[in-house]
Design a protein around this motif. Structure first.
Motif, mmCIF file in Angstrom:
data_model
loop_
_atom_site.group_PDB
_atom_site.id
_atom_site.type_symbol
_atom_site.label_atom_id
_atom_site.label_comp_id
_atom_site.label_asym_id
_atom_site.label_seq_id
_atom_site.Cartn_x
_atom_site.Cartn_y
_atom_site.Cartn_z
ATOM 1 N N GLY A 15 -5.517 0.039 0.529
ATOM 2 C CA GLY A 15 -5.206 -0.901 -0.541
ATOM 3 C C GLY A 15 -6.279 -0.871 -1.609
ATOM 4 O O GLY A 15 -6.020 -1.055 -2.780
ATOM 5 N N THR A 16 -7.491 -0.623 -1.202
ATOM 6 C CA THR A 16 -8.617 -0.576 -2.134
ATOM 7 C C THR A 16 -9.695 0.298 -1.540
ATOM 8 O O THR A 16 -9.795 0.443 -0.319
ATOM 9 N N VAL A 17 -10.507 0.872 -2.372
ATOM 10 C CA VAL A 17 -11.605 1.685 -1.874
ATOM 11 C C VAL A 17 -12.938 0.972 -2.054
ATOM 12 O O VAL A 17 -13.981 1.529 -1.756
ATOM 13 N N MET A 72 0.835 -1.181 0.000
ATOM 14 C CA MET A 72 0.000 0.000 0.000
ATOM 15 C C MET A 72 0.881 1.246 0.000
ATOM 16 O O MET A 72 1.952 1.242 0.583
ATOM 17 N N LYS A 73 0.399 2.252 -0.624
ATOM 18 C CA LYS A 73 1.164 3.489 -0.727
ATOM 19 C C LYS A 73 1.323 4.154 0.635
ATOM 20 O O LYS A 73 0.573 3.890 1.565
ATOM 21 N N GLY A 74 2.308 5.018 0.712
ATOM 22 C CA GLY A 74 2.542 5.827 1.897
ATOM 23 C C GLY A 74 2.509 7.286 1.519
ATOM 24 O O GLY A 74 2.863 7.657 0.391
ATOM 25 N N TYR A 75 2.060 8.112 2.438
ATOM 26 C CA TYR A 75 1.923 9.548 2.179
ATOM 27 C C TYR A 75 2.538 10.353 3.307
ATOM 28 O O TYR A 75 2.321 10.055 4.481
ATOM 29 N N TRP A 76 3.284 11.370 2.926
ATOM 30 C CA TRP A 76 3.693 12.396 3.879
ATOM 31 C C TRP A 76 2.618 13.462 3.840
ATOM 32 O O TRP A 76 2.193 13.884 2.762
ATOM 33 N N ILE A 77 2.203 13.915 4.991
ATOM 34 C CA ILE A 77 1.297 15.059 5.082
ATOM 35 C C ILE A 77 1.977 16.059 6.015
ATOM 36 O O ILE A 77 2.272 15.733 7.164
ATOM 37 N N ALA A 78 2.252 17.231 5.488
ATOM 38 C CA ALA A 78 2.956 18.248 6.273
ATOM 39 C C ALA A 78 2.149 19.532 6.305
ATOM 40 O O ALA A 78 1.549 19.928 5.306
ATOM 41 N N PHE A 86 4.313 8.083 -1.889
ATOM 42 C CA PHE A 86 5.403 7.130 -2.083
ATOM 43 C C PHE A 86 4.807 5.770 -2.429
ATOM 44 O O PHE A 86 3.642 5.503 -2.136
ATOM 45 N N ALA A 87 5.609 4.897 -3.002
ATOM 46 C CA ALA A 87 5.143 3.568 -3.406
ATOM 47 C C ALA A 87 4.659 2.745 -2.215
ATOM 48 O O ALA A 87 3.791 1.891 -2.363
ATOM 49 N N SER A 88 5.216 3.019 -1.033
ATOM 50 C CA SER A 88 4.817 2.267 0.157
ATOM 51 C C SER A 88 5.041 3.118 1.407
ATOM 52 O O SER A 88 5.789 4.102 1.386
ATOM 53 N N TYR A 89 4.418 2.692 2.486
ATOM 54 C CA TYR A 89 4.595 3.331 3.790
ATOM 55 C C TYR A 89 6.070 3.251 4.190
ATOM 56 O O TYR A 89 6.660 4.223 4.665
ATOM 57 N N GLU A 90 6.673 2.085 3.961
ATOM 58 C CA GLU A 90 8.071 1.879 4.319
ATOM 59 C C GLU A 90 8.988 2.819 3.529
ATOM 60 O O GLU A 90 9.957 3.352 4.079
ATOM 61 N N GLN A 91 8.682 3.026 2.249
ATOM 62 C CA GLN A 91 9.484 3.923 1.426
ATOM 63 C C GLN A 91 9.355 5.368 1.915
ATOM 64 O O GLN A 91 10.329 6.116 1.921
#
Length: 102
Positions: free
Chosen positions: A96-98, A1-7, A59-64
Motif C-alpha cells: 500500500g505504501t513504501v 492495494m494493487k495485484g500483480y501476476w508474476i509468470a 492490476f488495480a487490486s489483488y481481487e481484480q
C-alpha cells in the motif's frame, strides 16, 4: 492495494504458444491489467535458472488480478498455452505504501 501476476514461462511449442499470446492481452486489458514486463532480457541471480520468458502484469487490486485469471475469457485463452509451455503463475498483493521500508 494493487495485484500483480508474476509468470515464469518456458515455451515448448512456439506456434501454439503464439495463439495464447494473441488472445491473452485483450483479456488482461478487459480486467484493467497492464503488462509491465513480457519477455525481454532477464538473468537469474538466485534460485532456478532463468526462464525463457518472465511476465509481470499489474492490476488495480489483488481481487481484480484473481478475477482475471479465473475468468472464462482468460481460461479460454489459457487453453492455447496448455501443452505449449511450462508455466508458473502467482498472484501477489502489492504494498500500500513504501514509507518506512528499508
Amino acid at each position: 492495494m494493487k495485484g500483480y501476476w508474476i509468470a515464469q514461462v518456458d515455451v515448448t511449442n512456439p506456434e501454439q504458444y503464439g495463439e495464447y499470446t494473441a488472445r491473452a492481452p485483450a483479456v488482461f486489458a478487459q480486467y484493467g491489467g497492464r503488462l509491465l514486463a513480457r519477455g525481454g532480457r532477464a538473468q537469474a541471480l538466485e534460485g532456478r535458472s532463468t526462464p525463457q520468458r518472465s511476465v509481470v502484469i499489474e492490476f488495480a487490486s489483488y481481487e481484480q488480478a484473481l478475477a482475471c485469471y479465473h475468468s472464462p475469457e482468460y481460461q479460454h485463452a489459457a487453453q492455447h498455452r496448455q501443452g505449449a509451455a511450462i508455466v508458473e503463475v502467482i498472484v501477489v498483493e502489492g504494498l500500500g505504501t513504501v514509507e518506512g521500508m528499508v
